[in-house]
Design a protein around this motif. Structure first.
Motif, PDB file in Angstrom:
ATOM      1  N   VAL A 110       0.833  -1.207   0.000  1.00 28.54           N
ATOM      2  CA  VAL A 110       0.000   0.000   0.000  1.00 28.54           C
ATOM      3  C   VAL A 110       0.868   1.257   0.000  1.00 28.54           C
ATOM      4  CG1 VAL A 110      -1.762   1.291   1.285  1.00 28.54           C
ATOM      5  CG2 VAL A 110      -1.878  -1.214   1.149  1.00 28.54           C
ATOM      6  N   LEU A 136      -0.280   4.187   8.104  1.00 27.99           N
ATOM      7  CA  LEU A 136      -0.286   5.038   6.918  1.00 27.99           C
ATOM      8  C   LEU A 136      -1.525   5.922   6.979  1.00 27.99           C
ATOM      9  CD1 LEU A 136       1.014   5.705   4.155  1.00 27.99           C
ATOM     10  CD2 LEU A 136      -0.450   3.936   3.160  1.00 27.99           C
ATOM     11  N   ALA A 147      -0.899  13.804  -3.896  1.00 31.14           N
ATOM     12  CA  ALA A 147      -1.774  13.629  -2.741  1.00 31.14           C
ATOM     13  C   ALA A 147      -0.913  13.341  -1.517  1.00 31.14           C
ATOM     14  CB  ALA A 147      -2.742  12.474  -2.990  1.00 31.14           C
ATOM     15  N   SER A 187       6.205  12.709   6.738  1.00 31.31           N
ATOM     16  CA  SER A 187       5.167  12.964   5.729  1.00 31.31           C
ATOM     17  C   SER A 187       5.770  13.000   4.339  1.00 31.31           C
ATOM     18  CB  SER A 187       4.443  14.288   6.018  1.00 31.31           C
ATOM     19  OG  SER A 187       3.669  14.192   7.191  1.00 31.31           O
ATOM     20  N   GLU A 229       0.660   4.389  -2.575  1.00 29.22           N
ATOM     21  CA  GLU A 229       0.493   5.789  -2.185  1.00 29.22           C
ATOM     22  C   GLU A 229       1.591   6.663  -2.776  1.00 29.22           C
ATOM     23  OE1 GLU A 229      -1.934   7.459  -0.543  1.00 29.22           O
ATOM     24  OE2 GLU A 229      -3.030   5.585  -0.842  1.00 29.22           O
ATOM     25  N   THR A 246      -3.672   8.496   5.046  1.00 29.83           N
ATOM     26  CA  THR A 246      -3.909   9.062   3.720  1.00 29.83           C
ATOM     27  C   THR A 246      -4.408  10.496   3.826  1.00 29.83           C
ATOM     28  OG1 THR A 246      -6.175   8.215   3.720  1.00 29.83           O
ATOM     29  CG2 THR A 246      -4.477   6.797   2.782  1.00 29.83           C
ATOM     30  N   GLU A 247      -4.074  11.294   2.797  1.00 31.09           N
ATOM     31  CA  GLU A 247      -4.541  12.682   2.694  1.00 31.09           C
ATOM     32  C   GLU A 247      -4.245  13.460   3.985  1.00 31.09           C
ATOM     33  OE1 GLU A 247      -5.727  13.868  -0.064  1.00 31.09           O
ATOM     34  OE2 GLU A 247      -5.988  11.983  -1.162  1.00 31.09           O
ATOM     35  N   THR A 248      -3.068  13.237   4.547  1.00 33.89           N
ATOM     36  CA  THR A 248      -2.728  13.860   5.837  1.00 33.89           C
ATOM     37  C   THR A 248      -1.327  14.463   5.779  1.00 33.89           C
ATOM     38  OG1 THR A 248      -4.080  12.195   6.962  1.00 33.89           O
ATOM     39  CG2 THR A 248      -2.555  13.474   8.319  1.00 33.89           C
ATOM     40  N   THR A 266     -10.072   5.049   6.480  1.00 37.18           N
ATOM     41  CA  THR A 266      -9.203   5.157   5.300  1.00 37.18           C
ATOM     42  C   THR A 266      -7.735   4.953   5.628  1.00 37.18           C
ATOM     43  OG1 THR A 266      -9.127   7.555   5.616  1.00 37.18           O
ATOM     44  CG2 THR A 266     -10.793   6.696   4.100  1.00 37.18           C
ATOM     45  N   ASP A 267      -7.384   4.917   6.900  1.00 33.99           N
ATOM     46  CA  ASP A 267      -5.988   4.732   7.300  1.00 33.99           C
ATOM     47  C   ASP A 267      -5.670   3.231   7.368  1.00 33.99           C
ATOM     48  OD1 ASP A 267      -5.754   7.502   7.566  1.00 33.99           O
ATOM     49  OD2 ASP A 267      -6.455   7.427   9.646  1.00 33.99           O
ATOM     50  N   ARG A 304       0.580   7.307  -6.278  1.00 37.89           N
ATOM     51  CA  ARG A 304      -0.486   8.307  -6.325  1.00 37.89           C
ATOM     52  C   ARG A 304       0.065   9.710  -6.095  1.00 37.89           C
ATOM     53  NH1 ARG A 304      -4.093   8.063  -2.194  1.00 37.89           N
ATOM     54  NH2 ARG A 304      -5.518   9.371  -3.386  1.00 37.89           N
ATOM     55  N   PHE A 321       0.520  12.261   2.174  1.00 39.21           N
ATOM     56  CA  PHE A 321       0.194  11.244   3.173  1.00 39.21           C
ATOM     57  C   PHE A 321       1.315  11.234   4.205  1.00 39.21           C
ATOM     58  CE2 PHE A 321       2.694   8.977   0.027  1.00 39.21           C
ATOM     59  CZ  PHE A 321       3.575   8.230   0.773  1.00 39.21           C
TER      60      PHE A 321
END
Length: 513
Positions: A368, A437, A381, A479, A372, A439-441, A423-424, A375, A383
């Motif tokens: 994963v 992990l 994006a 990050s 990421e 996401t979007e953080t 979502t994590d 992505r 993370f």
């Protein structure tokens, strides 16, 4: 010489009657195999009665005796037209209306047997000597004319139905269709010859032509078509396999199916044979799509009470074993592979799940993480990554035992899951180390979440193997944002370094790197 001719004619008609009776018996015994077999059997039996009655009529020289045999003939004759049209409709997959078809036969049947009271069917009868035969002649009334017209129209309609079937027939059933068309014109010719006064001695040759017709039709129904094309499919696949099997022609019209297919699709029945298959598969659009695409190894889902998984195999059917021969149709075989799919999913889940805690393992986490990073490269994006270590966990194992240590790991995993978003991703990274992990953080949000995790574990007293255990976490945070483009290895290294600094700072704290 004249007597011998009469005897020969009676012998011929009696033989036709016996042959038709035999065909009726054989056809009725095979009514489960062919949709029109039952109707054809009744038609053949009625023509047997008609032929037998006419054989008796030819032996008479007086009106009363001839009228007796005429009554026997008319037990069957009025129904011939309706049965003829019904058999043609069933053969070509056309829905018929029996009540409408039999309305006129009922009227003419009743009219014939009540003729003595009203003469609506025939006027008084006479015997005419046309050596060597004595022929019963009648002056036809309105109901007799209606009966004759109905039979002629019915024979024409039946011939037209068979002819239209030939026009649209696939190569798989073309020979059968040609035979049916040839047979359909014989009764029309015979009856027209008789009514036009063109037959020898004015005799009714319809029983003979109908006898020949029934022989031709029997050959067309039972010895042409799919029974010669795919005997292997019927004898082996149909009778030995538990898989569902559907047989189609090159126009995707249903030709046959087995019991397993009927259990899957109750809409199938013998009346569907010869009609397009795809409209019957509304409950299985994925299967219909696989057939349209000709997908030879499609794996589909069909939902009943539960979701079942099937492997679809589509096999071409050729006219012979020669690979260069003409394709006559296709056989669709559906094998239930639900157990295999479930086993495959279970093995995949085991390969990606930590057996002790039930959360993702290191392998799944790294997969994963790579996704990421990809992505991020495409859409930037952001993370964040948390590396978590249980403080002094070795002392827990030494003091309380490994069983208690395992329970601590399981409960910490549940605390992490309860604290994080759906979502994590949380994983056991190894030993007493966990990875998260987010996401979007970005880093600021990651620090807040890390602190929340640290506090939740610190405040929790864990019951393990009869012991109350308190422990703390050290967390390293990093990050992946728009300002950097590190590889996976670089991110993990930065998180590890942050975790090392948190431990060096006295543990039970969060550090960012």
């Amino acid at each position: 010489m004249g007597t011998e001719v009469v005897v020969l004619a009676r012998f011929l008609l009696t033989g036709v009657a016996l042959l038709l009776a035999f065909l009726a018996y054989v056809s009725w015994s095979r009514r489960k195999d062919v949709p029109e077999a039952a109707t054809f059997a009744v038609l053949a039996l009625s023509m047997a009665v008609y032929s037998f009655g006419y054989a008796g009529e030819l032996a008479q020289t007086a009106v009363p005796a001839a009228r007796f045999w005429l009554h026997i003939e008319y037990l069957a004759l009025p129904w011939a037209g309706a049965l003829w049209v019904m058999a043609a409709c069933k053969h070509n997959g056309i829905k018929s209306r029996p009540l409408l078809l039999f309305l006129i036969p009922v009227i003419t049947f009743v009219g014939h047997y009540t003729n003595v009271h009203n003469l609506f069917y025939t006027a008084p009868m006479t015997m005419v000597h046309r050596p060597p035969f004595w022929v019963l002649t009648v002056q036809r009334g309105p109901l007799s004319l209606l009966d004759n017209a109905y039979l002629m129209v019915a024979f024409c309609i039946g011939a037209w139905i068979y002819l239209s079937g030939l026009k649209h027939a696939s190569s798989l059933v073309r020979r059968q269709s040609v035979v049916m068309v040839i047979g359909s014109f014989l009764p029309f010719v015979g009856y027209f010859t008789y009514l036009g006064g063109l037959s020898p001695w004015g005799l009714d040759i319809t029983p003979v032509t109908l006898g020949v017709t029934c022989l031709v039709m029997y050959y067309g129904i039972f010895h042409c078509g799919i029974f010669n094309v795919s005997p292997l499919a019927r004898n082996i696949i149909f009778n030995s396999m538990r898989d569902a099997v559907l047989v189609m022609d090159t126009y995707d019209r249903l030709l046959d199916f087995n019991h397993a297919a009927l259990a899957m699709f109750p809409v199938l029945n013998q009346r569907n044979l010869g009609t397009p298959l795809l409209p019957m598969l509304n409950s299985a659009p994925l299967l219909a799509g696989a057939i349209i695409r000709g997908d030879d190894k499609a794996e589909i889902q069909i939902e009943y009470a539960t979701v079942e998984h099937y492997l679809v195999r589509i096999w071409p059917l050729f006219s012979s074993s020669n690979p260069d021969s003409r394709q006559m149709g296709r056989a669709v075989v559906l094998a239930n592979v639900t157990a295999q799919v479930q086993l495959r999913e279970e093995l995949r889940s085991r390969a990606e799940t930590d057996a002790l805690t039930g959360i993702a393992n290191r392998r799944r986490f790294n997969q994963v993480l790579h996704i990421e990073c990809t992505r991020f490269t495409r859409g930037h994006a952001p993370f964040s990554l948390l590396m978590i270590d249980l403080d002094y966990f070795k002392e827990v194992n030494d003091r309380y035992g490994h069983a208690a240590g395992d329970e601590v790991l399981r409960q910490v995993a549940q605390i992490l899951l309860a604290t994080l978003r759906s979502t994590d991703l949380v994983a056991r990274y190894g030993g007493e180390e966990f990875a998260v992990l987010l996401t979007e953080t970005r880093i600021q949000g990651a620090m807040v979440i890390a602190e929340r995790i640290r506090a939740a574990v610190e405040e929790r007293v864990i019951s393990a193997d009869g012991n109350e255990i308190s422990l703390t976490l050290s967390i390293g945070v990093t990050s992946h944002t728009e300002e950097d483009a590190e590889a996976v290895e670089e991110l993990l290294k930065r998180a590890d370094e942050a975790l090392y600094r948190a431990k060096a700072a006295g543990r039970n704290c969060v550090d960012a790197g």
